[in-house]
Design a protein around this motif. Sequence first.
Motif, short mmCIF file in Angstrom:
data_model
loop_
_atom_site.label_atom_id
_atom_site.label_comp_id
_atom_site.label_asym_id
_atom_site.label_seq_id
_atom_site.Cartn_x
_atom_site.Cartn_y
_atom_site.Cartn_z
N THR A 131 -1.91 -0.04 8.11
CA THR A 131 -0.57 0.37 7.67
C THR A 131 -0.53 1.86 7.36
N VAL A 132 -1.54 2.33 6.64
CA VAL A 132 -1.57 3.76 6.28
C VAL A 132 -1.74 4.61 7.53
N ARG A 167 0.16 11.53 -10.04
CA ARG A 167 -0.87 12.60 -9.99
C ARG A 167 -0.20 13.97 -10.01
N GLU A 168 0.91 14.09 -9.27
CA GLU A 168 1.64 15.37 -9.27
C GLU A 168 2.14 15.70 -10.67
N GLU A 199 -5.98 5.44 -0.72
CA GLU A 199 -6.91 4.31 -0.85
C GLU A 199 -6.36 3.08 -0.14
N ARG A 208 -11.10 13.41 -5.23
CA ARG A 208 -9.92 14.12 -5.77
C ARG A 208 -10.37 15.27 -6.66
N ARG A 243 -4.13 11.22 -14.41
CA ARG A 243 -5.23 10.74 -13.59
C ARG A 243 -4.89 9.30 -13.22
N VAL A 244 -5.01 8.97 -11.94
CA VAL A 244 -4.51 7.67 -11.48
C VAL A 244 -5.59 6.93 -10.69
N HIS A 245 -5.80 5.67 -11.06
CA HIS A 245 -6.62 4.76 -10.27
C HIS A 245 -5.70 3.73 -9.64
N GLU A 246 -6.19 3.10 -8.58
CA GLU A 246 -5.36 2.16 -7.84
C GLU A 246 -6.06 0.81 -7.68
N ALA A 247 -5.27 -0.26 -7.81
CA ALA A 247 -5.79 -1.60 -7.55
C ALA A 247 -4.79 -2.35 -6.70
N VAL A 248 -5.30 -3.18 -5.80
CA VAL A 248 -4.46 -3.92 -4.86
C VAL A 248 -3.87 -5.17 -5.51
N ILE A 272 -11.82 -2.98 -12.20
CA ILE A 272 -11.79 -1.56 -12.59
C ILE A 272 -11.77 -1.42 -14.12
N ARG A 286 -14.49 1.93 -4.63
CA ARG A 286 -13.39 2.72 -4.06
C ARG A 286 -12.82 3.68 -5.10
N CYS A 287 -12.67 3.17 -6.32
CA CYS A 287 -12.13 3.97 -7.41
C CYS A 287 -13.04 5.17 -7.71
N VAL A 311 0.81 -1.22 0.00
CA VAL A 311 0.00 0.00 0.00
C VAL A 311 0.85 1.27 0.00
N LEU A 312 1.95 1.29 0.74
CA LEU A 312 2.73 2.52 0.81
C LEU A 312 3.51 2.76 -0.49
N LYS A 343 -6.96 15.48 -1.00
CA LYS A 343 -5.90 14.50 -1.20
C LYS A 343 -6.45 13.17 -0.69
N GLU A 354 -4.31 -2.98 5.11
CA GLU A 354 -3.77 -1.81 4.40
C GLU A 354 -4.13 -0.53 5.14
N ALA A 413 -13.30 -2.68 -5.28
CA ALA A 413 -12.33 -1.84 -5.99
C ALA A 413 -13.01 -0.80 -6.87
N ARG A 414 -14.09 -1.21 -7.54
CA ARG A 414 -14.75 -0.28 -8.44
C ARG A 414 -15.37 0.89 -7.66
N ASP A 433 0.76 8.91 -6.09
CA ASP A 433 0.81 10.33 -5.74
C ASP A 433 1.76 11.07 -6.69
N ARG A 440 2.38 1.76 -3.41
CA ARG A 440 1.31 2.18 -4.34
C ARG A 440 0.97 3.66 -4.11
N PHE A 441 0.89 4.03 -2.85
CA PHE A 441 0.56 5.42 -2.52
C PHE A 441 1.62 6.38 -3.07
N GLU A 472 -8.66 -7.00 -8.69
CA GLU A 472 -9.20 -5.64 -8.56
C GLU A 472 -8.97 -4.85 -9.85
#
Lengths: 138, 132
Positions: free
Chosen positions: B52-53, A37-38, B43, B35, A42-47, A55, B27-28, A26-27, B40, B49, B24-25, A34, A29-30, A51
């Motif tokens: 952890t965050v 995006r900066e 996810e 956003r 445009r960013v989507h996330e999957a684990v 999406i 959440r997305c 997760v970290l 900010k 997870e 996931a869908r 991020d 991915r974050f 997933e």
Amino acid sequence: MSTTSTHLSAKADAPPLTILVVEDEVLIRFVIADYLRECGYRVHEAVNAEEAIAILESPEVAVDIVFSDVEMPGSMDGFALARWVRAHKSGIQVILTSGVERSADIAATLCEAGPLLKKPYPSQDVVDRIRQLAAKAR
Amino acid sequence: MSAASVTVFPRRTPPTILVVEHDARLRCLVSDELRFKGYKVLEAGSAGEALTVLGAVGIDLLFLDLDLPGEGGGLEVARQARSSASPIRVILSSRTRTGEEVPDPFLLKPYHIPEVVDAIARSLNWPELPEA
């Protein structure tokens, strides 16, 4: 909205490319999501791959590029996800990354942007790969 | 000083929201809309997870699905967030539970995404970006 985007060009007035980041840490991915995006994406996330497919199959979400880790928990790894994308979403490009030595030949058959991106990668390297793909699609 | 003379400047840094949802869908879509509104957004797809965050990143608001799979699930994440040294606002959602069981603001699933945006804006007192 189509799930398969055809606008990989980098026109100034074009909408930003949409990247799907697939990473089970997760970290990590974050941080990369991020950073992208900066950079204006445009960013989507999957684990994991499951997933990611959920999406990619969603009618509300359009993805241009999948950036995926190879080693992931679940029934599909990054290679299997890349094969799925090639079979079902042929307009979407794939960039793979891995923390262990794997066959670059396998990755090269699945990715348009060259061999595996080895972990740990500088975030800028991911952006460079994305730009390569966008330039090729122009 | 009278209340009328106090000028409140808008907060410069957008609030950070952690969206914890194993669909996931959904959440997305929720994260993307938040956003777009200027937040900010981080996810997490599981309780592990999320924990952890919470241990690594400072967040202002936790939007949490209580129906997370796994031991402890969403309730454990909510408990950890409430015991955090820095205050974290919590908004919960669930398909199977009712809001009467929990002390935090609650959205019953299936919800409309604007409901989530409104609940978060109220909780954080964060103005929405003007429409383009």
